[in-house]
Design a protein around this motif. Structure first.
Motif, mmCIF file in Angstrom:
data_model
loop_
_atom_site.group_PDB
_atom_site.id
_atom_site.type_symbol
_atom_site.label_atom_id
_atom_site.label_comp_id
_atom_site.label_asym_id
_atom_site.label_seq_id
_atom_site.Cartn_x
_atom_site.Cartn_y
_atom_site.Cartn_z
ATOM 1 N N ILE A 103 55.135 -3.517 112.784
ATOM 2 C CA ILE A 103 56.167 -4.398 113.344
ATOM 3 C C ILE A 103 56.074 -4.424 114.864
ATOM 4 O O ILE A 103 56.120 -5.484 115.493
ATOM 5 C CB ILE A 103 57.566 -3.957 112.873
ATOM 6 C CG1 ILE A 103 57.724 -4.204 111.376
ATOM 7 C CG2 ILE A 103 58.653 -4.696 113.654
ATOM 8 C CD1 ILE A 103 59.011 -3.662 110.798
ATOM 9 N N LEU A 104 55.935 -3.240 115.443
ATOM 10 C CA LEU A 104 55.834 -3.168 116.902
ATOM 11 C C LEU A 104 54.580 -3.864 117.410
ATOM 12 O O LEU A 104 54.610 -4.545 118.443
ATOM 13 C CB LEU A 104 55.862 -1.708 117.349
ATOM 14 C CG LEU A 104 57.197 -0.975 117.161
ATOM 15 C CD1 LEU A 104 57.049 0.490 117.524
ATOM 16 C CD2 LEU A 104 58.285 -1.617 118.014
ATOM 17 N N GLU A 153 52.222 -8.488 120.049
ATOM 18 C CA GLU A 153 51.312 -9.627 120.072
ATOM 19 C C GLU A 153 52.083 -10.924 120.288
ATOM 20 O O GLU A 153 51.667 -11.800 121.065
ATOM 21 C CB GLU A 153 50.546 -9.699 118.746
ATOM 22 C CG GLU A 153 49.509 -10.798 118.673
ATOM 23 C CD GLU A 153 48.367 -10.604 119.654
ATOM 24 O OE1 GLU A 153 47.724 -11.604 120.009
ATOM 25 O OE2 GLU A 153 48.120 -9.443 120.064
ATOM 26 N N ARG A 154 53.253 -11.041 119.611
ATOM 27 C CA ARG A 154 54.062 -12.247 119.789
ATOM 28 C C ARG A 154 54.560 -12.366 121.232
ATOM 29 O O ARG A 154 54.494 -13.447 121.838
ATOM 30 C CB ARG A 154 55.253 -12.208 118.829
ATOM 31 C CG ARG A 154 56.100 -13.479 118.879
ATOM 32 C CD ARG A 154 57.319 -13.361 117.998
ATOM 33 N NE ARG A 154 58.216 -12.323 118.500
ATOM 34 C CZ ARG A 154 59.365 -12.008 117.921
ATOM 35 N NH1 ARG A 154 59.745 -12.632 116.814
ATOM 36 N NH2 ARG A 154 60.133 -11.060 118.430
ATOM 37 N N THR A 214 54.357 -14.810 126.447
ATOM 38 C CA THR A 214 54.210 -14.638 127.892
ATOM 39 C C THR A 214 53.065 -15.489 128.433
ATOM 40 O O THR A 214 53.194 -16.133 129.488
ATOM 41 C CB THR A 214 53.973 -13.169 128.222
ATOM 42 O OG1 THR A 214 55.061 -12.374 127.699
ATOM 43 C CG2 THR A 214 53.875 -12.949 129.718
ATOM 44 N N VAL A 215 51.945 -15.509 127.697
ATOM 45 C CA VAL A 215 50.799 -16.326 128.129
ATOM 46 C C VAL A 215 51.175 -17.808 128.133
ATOM 47 O O VAL A 215 50.884 -18.545 129.093
ATOM 48 C CB VAL A 215 49.586 -16.062 127.219
ATOM 49 C CG1 VAL A 215 48.462 -17.060 127.516
ATOM 50 C CG2 VAL A 215 49.078 -14.645 127.424
#
Length: 343
Positions: A186-187, A192-193, A198-199
């Motif tokens: 989950i972390l 990754e999300r 952010t990108v």
């Protein structure tokens, strides 16, 4: 006889000395006289009556700790486990402690075990493992109420160890491992999300900033072009104004010069011949190579060089000279006429 008395005195002194008792700090001595409770001695020096008084019990009133061995208990979901407890208590009434119960420590241990079984029997395994404070509080309240008549104050009870069966521990370890792996995934997914967000946000901000920069550049360029056009217009306007002012000043100077020349000519009282010469000069300027028809006054018809001079001036455009009829006596000839467009 004297020896017997001496031995008797020594014997009495020894008995009296041996009957002296010193009670240390934080201790209480329970004294019986002729088999019945007589007094509870506190800290200090005391004397036992020979052959009558005796110390029935020495009681420590300091807080005490008892570690009981593990007890087998069964949870509500039928899981057997071992739990050992630690009891903190203090004797508050030495008389009740001495006469209230036989073997008080064993009584506290058994009471703790039964109370623990009752409480754990109402809880499931997971609740048992996560409810130590609740279990401690309930055991403490129950024991304190039950031991009050024994002169004992139960301060607190702590569960030292909770030992489920080996297969339960293995299952719990596997469950915890799976839970940790789940949290890890989950972390990782959340990280990754957040990274992708952010990108994307960075790219969006960069595009917005580039668009803003291009917009500002276009605005500044348009403003600069506008200022340049305005400045060029102002320059052209200033140039034309300066030219117009110069031409006006030149015309003014020419007119002033002509006026001054006329004033000077008039002041000089010129002769008839000079006036006729000036008239010819005026006709020369009037012709200027553009007039197509000139009417010559009768006063200057007699000049011999008029036709030749005008012919040289009007070389580019043919001029037709017409001499008017002689004016009657006493009248002057009319002034020269030119086309309306060249007057």
């Amino acid at each position: 006889m004297g020896l017997i008395i001496l031995l008797l005195v020594i014997f009495i002194i020894v008995i009296f000395v041996t009957r002296i008792r010193i009670v240390p700090q934080a201790n209480v001595y329970v004294v019986e006289r002729l088999g019945a409770f007589y007094k509870a001695w506190g800290t200090g020096i005391h004397f036992l009556v020979p052959f009558i008084d005796r110390v029935a019990k020495r009681v420590s009133i300091k807080e005490q700790v008892v570690d009981f061995k593990p007890q087998a208990v069964i949870t509500k979901d039928n899981v057997t486990m071992q739990i050992d407890t630690v009891v903190f208590f203090q004797i508050t009434n030495s008389v009740q402690f001495a006469y209230g119960v036989e073997h008080p420590i064993a009584a506290i241990e058994n009471l703790t075990a039964t109370t623990l079984r009752n409480i754990i029997g109402e809880l499931e395994l997971d609740a048992t493992l996560t409810s130590r404070d609740l279990i401690n509080t309930r055991i403490t309240e129950t024991l304190d109420l039950a031991t009050d008549r024994w002169g004992i104050k139960v301060i607190r009870v702590e569960l030292k160890n909770i030992l489920p069966p080996a297969e339960i521990r293995d299952a719990m370890e596997k469950q915890m491992k799976a839970e940790r792996e789940k949290r890890e995934k989950i972390l990782r997914a959340q990280g990754e999300r957040e990274y992708q967000v952010t990108v994307a946000q960075g790219e969006k901000d960069a595009k917005i900033l580039r668009a803003e920069a291009e917009k500002q550049t276009a605005i500044l360029k348009a403003e600069a072009d506008k200022e340049a056009v305005i400045l060029r217009g102002e320059a052209i306007k200033e140039q034309k104004m300066r030219i117009a002012v110069g031409e006006a000043q030149a015309i003014e100077l020419v007119q002033k010069a002509l006026a001054d020349s006329l004033v000077k000519l008039n002041a000089a009282n010129p002769s008839e011949a000079v006036l006729k010469l000036k008239s010819l000069e005026a006709f020369e300027k009037a012709a200027d190579g553009k007039a197509t028809k000139i009417i010559i006054p009768s006063e200057i018809q007699g000049l011999a060089g008029l036709a030749a001079g005008l012919k040289g001036v009007l070389s580019d455009s043919p001029v037709t000279a017409t001499a008017p009829a002689p004016a009657p006596a006493g009248k002057t000839a009319p002034a020269a006429e030119a086309p309306a467009e060249n007057q």
